[in-house]
Design a protein around this motif. Structure first.
Motif, PDB file in Angstrom:
ATOM      1  N   VAL A 133     -34.428 -48.576  21.176  1.00  0.00           N
ATOM      2  CA  VAL A 133     -34.237 -47.764  22.374  1.00  0.00           C
ATOM      3  C   VAL A 133     -34.324 -46.306  21.956  1.00  0.00           C
ATOM      4  O   VAL A 133     -33.572 -45.848  21.110  1.00  0.00           O
ATOM      5  CB  VAL A 133     -32.872 -48.048  23.039  1.00  0.00           C
ATOM      6  N   LEU A 134     -35.249 -45.584  22.549  1.00  0.00           N
ATOM      7  CA  LEU A 134     -35.464 -44.196  22.205  1.00  0.00           C
ATOM      8  C   LEU A 134     -35.581 -43.382  23.487  1.00  0.00           C
ATOM      9  O   LEU A 134     -36.289 -43.776  24.397  1.00  0.00           O
ATOM     10  CB  LEU A 134     -36.752 -44.063  21.385  1.00  0.00           C
ATOM     11  N   GLY A 135     -34.904 -42.281  23.519  1.00  0.00           N
ATOM     12  CA  GLY A 135     -35.060 -41.362  24.634  1.00  0.00           C
ATOM     13  C   GLY A 135     -34.213 -41.706  25.841  1.00  0.00           C
ATOM     14  O   GLY A 135     -33.323 -42.540  25.775  1.00  0.00           O
ATOM     15  N   PRO A 136     -34.519 -41.048  26.942  1.00  0.00           N
ATOM     16  CA  PRO A 136     -33.734 -41.250  28.162  1.00  0.00           C
ATOM     17  C   PRO A 136     -33.879 -42.674  28.700  1.00  0.00           C
ATOM     18  O   PRO A 136     -34.874 -43.346  28.453  1.00  0.00           O
ATOM     19  CB  PRO A 136     -34.365 -40.264  29.156  1.00  0.00           C
ATOM     20  N   TRP A 137     -32.870 -43.107  29.417  1.00  0.00           N
ATOM     21  CA  TRP A 137     -32.976 -44.359  30.145  1.00  0.00           C
ATOM     22  C   TRP A 137     -32.274 -44.181  31.486  1.00  0.00           C
ATOM     23  O   TRP A 137     -31.465 -43.291  31.670  1.00  0.00           O
ATOM     24  CB  TRP A 137     -32.422 -45.558  29.382  1.00  0.00           C
ATOM     25  N   ILE A 138     -32.641 -45.028  32.410  1.00  0.00           N
ATOM     26  CA  ILE A 138     -32.041 -44.997  33.734  1.00  0.00           C
ATOM     27  C   ILE A 138     -31.328 -46.331  33.949  1.00  0.00           C
ATOM     28  O   ILE A 138     -31.798 -47.379  33.497  1.00  0.00           O
ATOM     29  CB  ILE A 138     -33.107 -44.737  34.823  1.00  0.00           C
ATOM     30  N   GLU A 139     -30.180 -46.261  34.585  1.00  0.00           N
ATOM     31  CA  GLU A 139     -29.459 -47.486  34.920  1.00  0.00           C
ATOM     32  C   GLU A 139     -29.904 -47.930  36.306  1.00  0.00           C
ATOM     33  O   GLU A 139     -29.920 -47.142  37.243  1.00  0.00           O
ATOM     34  CB  GLU A 139     -27.952 -47.238  34.952  1.00  0.00           C
ATOM     35  N   GLN A 140     -30.264 -49.190  36.417  1.00  0.00           N
ATOM     36  CA  GLN A 140     -30.638 -49.765  37.704  1.00  0.00           C
ATOM     37  C   GLN A 140     -29.606 -50.833  38.039  1.00  0.00           C
ATOM     38  O   GLN A 140     -29.369 -51.742  37.244  1.00  0.00           O
ATOM     39  CB  GLN A 140     -32.026 -50.400  37.631  1.00  0.00           C
ATOM     40  N   TRP A 141     -28.969 -50.694  39.175  1.00  0.00           N
ATOM     41  CA  TRP A 141     -27.986 -51.667  39.645  1.00  0.00           C
ATOM     42  C   TRP A 141     -28.540 -52.247  40.930  1.00  0.00           C
ATOM     43  O   TRP A 141     -28.680 -51.547  41.936  1.00  0.00           O
ATOM     44  CB  TRP A 141     -26.639 -51.010  39.908  1.00  0.00           C
ATOM     45  N   THR A 158     -27.432 -57.297  39.420  1.00  0.00           N
ATOM     46  CA  THR A 158     -28.193 -57.224  38.184  1.00  0.00           C
ATOM     47  C   THR A 158     -28.157 -55.792  37.697  1.00  0.00           C
ATOM     48  O   THR A 158     -28.402 -54.857  38.461  1.00  0.00           O
ATOM     49  CB  THR A 158     -29.651 -57.663  38.402  1.00  0.00           C
ATOM     50  N   TYR A 159     -27.826 -55.616  36.439  1.00  0.00           N
ATOM     51  CA  TYR A 159     -27.744 -54.299  35.799  1.00  0.00           C
ATOM     52  C   TYR A 159     -28.818 -54.218  34.735  1.00  0.00           C
ATOM     53  O   TYR A 159     -28.984 -55.140  33.940  1.00  0.00           O
ATOM     54  CB  TYR A 159     -26.352 -54.140  35.173  1.00  0.00           C
ATOM     55  N   ARG A 160     -29.584 -53.108  34.732  1.00  0.00           N
ATOM     56  CA  ARG A 160     -30.613 -52.902  33.714  1.00  0.00           C
ATOM     57  C   ARG A 160     -30.549 -51.469  33.213  1.00  0.00           C
ATOM     58  O   ARG A 160     -30.294 -50.551  33.985  1.00  0.00           O
ATOM     59  CB  ARG A 160     -32.003 -53.150  34.296  1.00  0.00           C
ATOM     60  N   GLU A 161     -30.812 -51.290  31.929  1.00  0.00           N
ATOM     61  CA  GLU A 161     -31.038 -49.976  31.343  1.00  0.00           C
ATOM     62  C   GLU A 161     -32.524 -49.930  31.025  1.00  0.00           C
ATOM     63  O   GLU A 161     -33.000 -50.674  30.171  1.00  0.00           O
ATOM     64  CB  GLU A 161     -30.192 -49.781  30.090  1.00  0.00           C
ATOM     65  N   ILE A 162     -33.255 -49.072  31.735  1.00  0.00           N
ATOM     66  CA  ILE A 162     -34.710 -49.022  31.630  1.00  0.00           C
ATOM     67  C   ILE A 162     -35.121 -47.731  30.937  1.00  0.00           C
ATOM     68  O   ILE A 162     -34.708 -46.645  31.334  1.00  0.00           O
ATOM     69  CB  ILE A 162     -35.351 -49.123  33.030  1.00  0.00           C
ATOM     70  N   VAL A 163     -35.945 -47.855  29.882  1.00  0.00           N
ATOM     71  CA  VAL A 163     -36.422 -46.691  29.134  1.00  0.00           C
ATOM     72  C   VAL A 163     -37.710 -46.168  29.767  1.00  0.00           C
ATOM     73  O   VAL A 163     -38.262 -46.777  30.686  1.00  0.00           O
ATOM     74  CB  VAL A 163     -36.620 -47.023  27.635  1.00  0.00           C
TER      75      VAL A 163
END
Length: 121
Positions: free
Chosen positions: A7-15, A23-28
């Motif tokens: 995992v590198l750089g920013p990510w966004i949380e999607q709920w 469903t929870y996701r951390e998307i790069v």
């Protein structure tokens, strides 16, 4: 030499709430989900709670609290936002959040390119 982490750089949380399933996701920035967890929504002591059922690897854990197994997390939900303890709120204005995320990814990409010397003679 470089050895980038997974995992590198920013990510966004999607709920994503669909009935009683959250469903929870951390998307790069590449669009890859670096972390995924699913849960069921249930009544809690002070409103709603989520009971984690799968972290994407077949285990039930809470991605918000150090991956505590089978953790139930309190949750506040309104028509405009969803908030878990110790986390920023998730809002329904996905267009604005997407634009902000894209800007963070662009900035991070430029920083990485400068660091590794892409485009330098």
């Amino acid at each position: 030499m470089l050895s980038p982490p997974k995992v590198l750089g920013p990510w966004i949380e999607q709920w994503h709430l669909d009935g009683t399933k959250l469903t929870y996701r951390e998307i790069v920035c590449t669009g890859t989900a670096a972390r995924t967890a699913t849960s069921t929504l249930e009544d809690g002591c002070d409103g709603k709670a989520v009971r984690w059922t799968d972290n994407g690897e077949g285990k039930a854990d809470d991605p918000w609290v150090g991956n505590a197994e089978t953790e139930t997390t309190p949750l506040k939900i309104t028509n405009a936002e969803l908030r878990a303890p110790l986390h920023e709120k998730a809002v329904s204005d996905t267009d604005a959040q997407t634009r902000a995320f894209i800007a963070h990814c662009k900035d991070a990409g430029e920083d990485v390119a400068d660091f590794v010397g892409v485009g330098s003679p």
